[in-house]
Scaffold this motif. Sequence first.
Motif, mmCIF file in Angstrom:
data_model
loop_
_atom_site.group_PDB
_atom_site.id
_atom_site.type_symbol
_atom_site.label_atom_id
_atom_site.label_comp_id
_atom_site.label_asym_id
_atom_site.label_seq_id
_atom_site.Cartn_x
_atom_site.Cartn_y
_atom_site.Cartn_z
ATOM 1 N N ASP A 57 71.523 -64.107 74.941
ATOM 2 C CA ASP A 57 71.198 -62.944 74.113
ATOM 3 C C ASP A 57 69.734 -62.625 74.392
ATOM 4 O O ASP A 57 68.876 -63.508 74.303
ATOM 5 C CB ASP A 57 71.412 -63.324 72.645
ATOM 6 C CG ASP A 57 71.324 -62.137 71.702
ATOM 7 O OD1 ASP A 57 70.899 -61.048 72.128
ATOM 8 O OD2 ASP A 57 71.664 -62.321 70.513
ATOM 9 N N HIS A 71 66.119 -54.761 64.115
ATOM 10 C CA HIS A 71 67.186 -54.739 63.113
ATOM 11 C C HIS A 71 66.945 -53.596 62.138
ATOM 12 O O HIS A 71 66.028 -53.643 61.331
ATOM 13 C CB HIS A 71 67.255 -56.075 62.357
ATOM 14 C CG HIS A 71 67.702 -57.207 63.237
ATOM 15 N ND1 HIS A 71 67.111 -58.447 63.221
ATOM 16 C CD2 HIS A 71 68.684 -57.277 64.161
ATOM 17 C CE1 HIS A 71 67.722 -59.227 64.106
ATOM 18 N NE2 HIS A 71 68.674 -58.545 64.688
ATOM 19 N N HIS A 103 74.018 -54.711 63.780
ATOM 20 C CA HIS A 103 72.942 -54.006 63.082
ATOM 21 C C HIS A 103 72.594 -52.687 63.753
ATOM 22 O O HIS A 103 72.912 -52.484 64.935
ATOM 23 C CB HIS A 103 71.695 -54.903 63.068
ATOM 24 C CG HIS A 103 71.348 -55.462 64.432
ATOM 25 N ND1 HIS A 103 70.475 -54.858 65.283
ATOM 26 C CD2 HIS A 103 71.818 -56.559 65.099
ATOM 27 C CE1 HIS A 103 70.394 -55.565 66.410
ATOM 28 N NE2 HIS A 103 71.204 -56.597 66.336
ATOM 29 N N ASP A 120 69.018 -54.699 73.006
ATOM 30 C CA ASP A 120 69.363 -56.034 72.479
ATOM 31 C C ASP A 120 70.830 -56.273 72.775
ATOM 32 O O ASP A 120 71.682 -55.698 72.121
ATOM 33 C CB ASP A 120 69.109 -56.047 70.957
ATOM 34 C CG ASP A 120 69.771 -57.215 70.244
ATOM 35 O OD1 ASP A 120 69.951 -58.280 70.862
ATOM 36 O OD2 ASP A 120 70.104 -57.051 69.047
HETATM 37 N N1 MF3 Z 1 70.617 -60.336 69.080
HETATM 38 C C1 MF3 Z 1 70.037 -61.138 68.040
HETATM 39 C C2 MF3 Z 1 70.301 -60.496 66.717
HETATM 40 O O1 MF3 Z 1 70.615 -59.349 66.679
HETATM 41 C C3 MF3 Z 1 68.589 -61.254 68.185
HETATM 42 C C4 MF3 Z 1 68.100 -62.600 67.973
HETATM 43 S S1 MF3 Z 1 66.843 -62.593 66.844
HETATM 44 C C5 MF3 Z 1 65.704 -63.647 67.449
HETATM 45 O O2 MF3 Z 1 70.202 -61.138 65.699
HETATM 46 F F1 MF3 Z 1 64.992 -64.011 66.496
HETATM 47 F F2 MF3 Z 1 66.294 -64.676 68.020
HETATM 48 F F3 MF3 Z 1 64.977 -63.068 68.293
#
Ligand code: MF3
Length: 270
Positions: A97, A179, A172, A108
Amino acid sequence: MKDIVIIKTEEQVALMKEAAMLVSKTLTEVAKVLKAGMTTMDIDQLCMQFAKDHNGILSFYNYHGYPHNICASVNDVVVHGFPNNTPLKNGDIVSIDFGVILNGWHGDHAYTFILGEVAPEVLELVKVTKESLYKGIEKAIINNRIGDIGYAIQEHTEKQHGYGVVRELVGHGLGRSLHEDPQVPNYGKRGTGLKMKENLVLAIEPMINLGTHKVYTDDDGWTVRTQDGLPSVHFEHDVCVKKNEALILSDFSIIEAAEKANINLNSSYY
Ligand code: MF3
Ligand code: CO
């Protein structure tokens, strides 16, 4: 609390597509070189370098104190796994991710890779989770409601296949912030929740477990694992709500092409 929903202009959607595509291109670089023996820290460094070389700002690093550039979630890790120096092995699945900011806009998204041979039921879990993402995306059209997305994902995974849909974590809104509202659960009731308007941009991200939907968080405060230790799969796309068909801003096809060309990865579920 009422949602604060930020609808994008056409120009902004075009910029968000560039941000999403930088993440897709980065994940494609991962797909080209990934193999057993590599560590998730190696992948972290590759992603960091590729994004920087293409003018991307790393958006995960230090997000609420997150200490790495990517989330690398292996086997029973659902999401938010820390990259580490343990070599990946054949039979592992790993969700990468990654997020960037490009020209002020966030991309993202996430993709689950399979290293070598895995049990057929894990292959099926990967296939069905990816399918469920597209079933959710089909619902991201104007005048549908957010609950329609989660309902479609839950139907395909929990109802049809008996998998566990993670409840604690959700998709989200996406934009100038990583977010934004609304939250996009991977479960729910049809016809409930926010009514979607054109050019609402969402990150839709089913997190689907082979066994129980129940999860717990490690002492590091981030790593989310399945309670029964069975594997979990995560795919995420950035999508823009449109009239007849959602516009997918990220792109799996370039990742899949690289995955297919990489003999160290298993793409036999296509
Ligand atoms: N794709 C993840 C989400 O939407 C992002 C990770 S958050 C982090 O929650 F803190 F790991 F950067
Ligand atoms: Co996300």
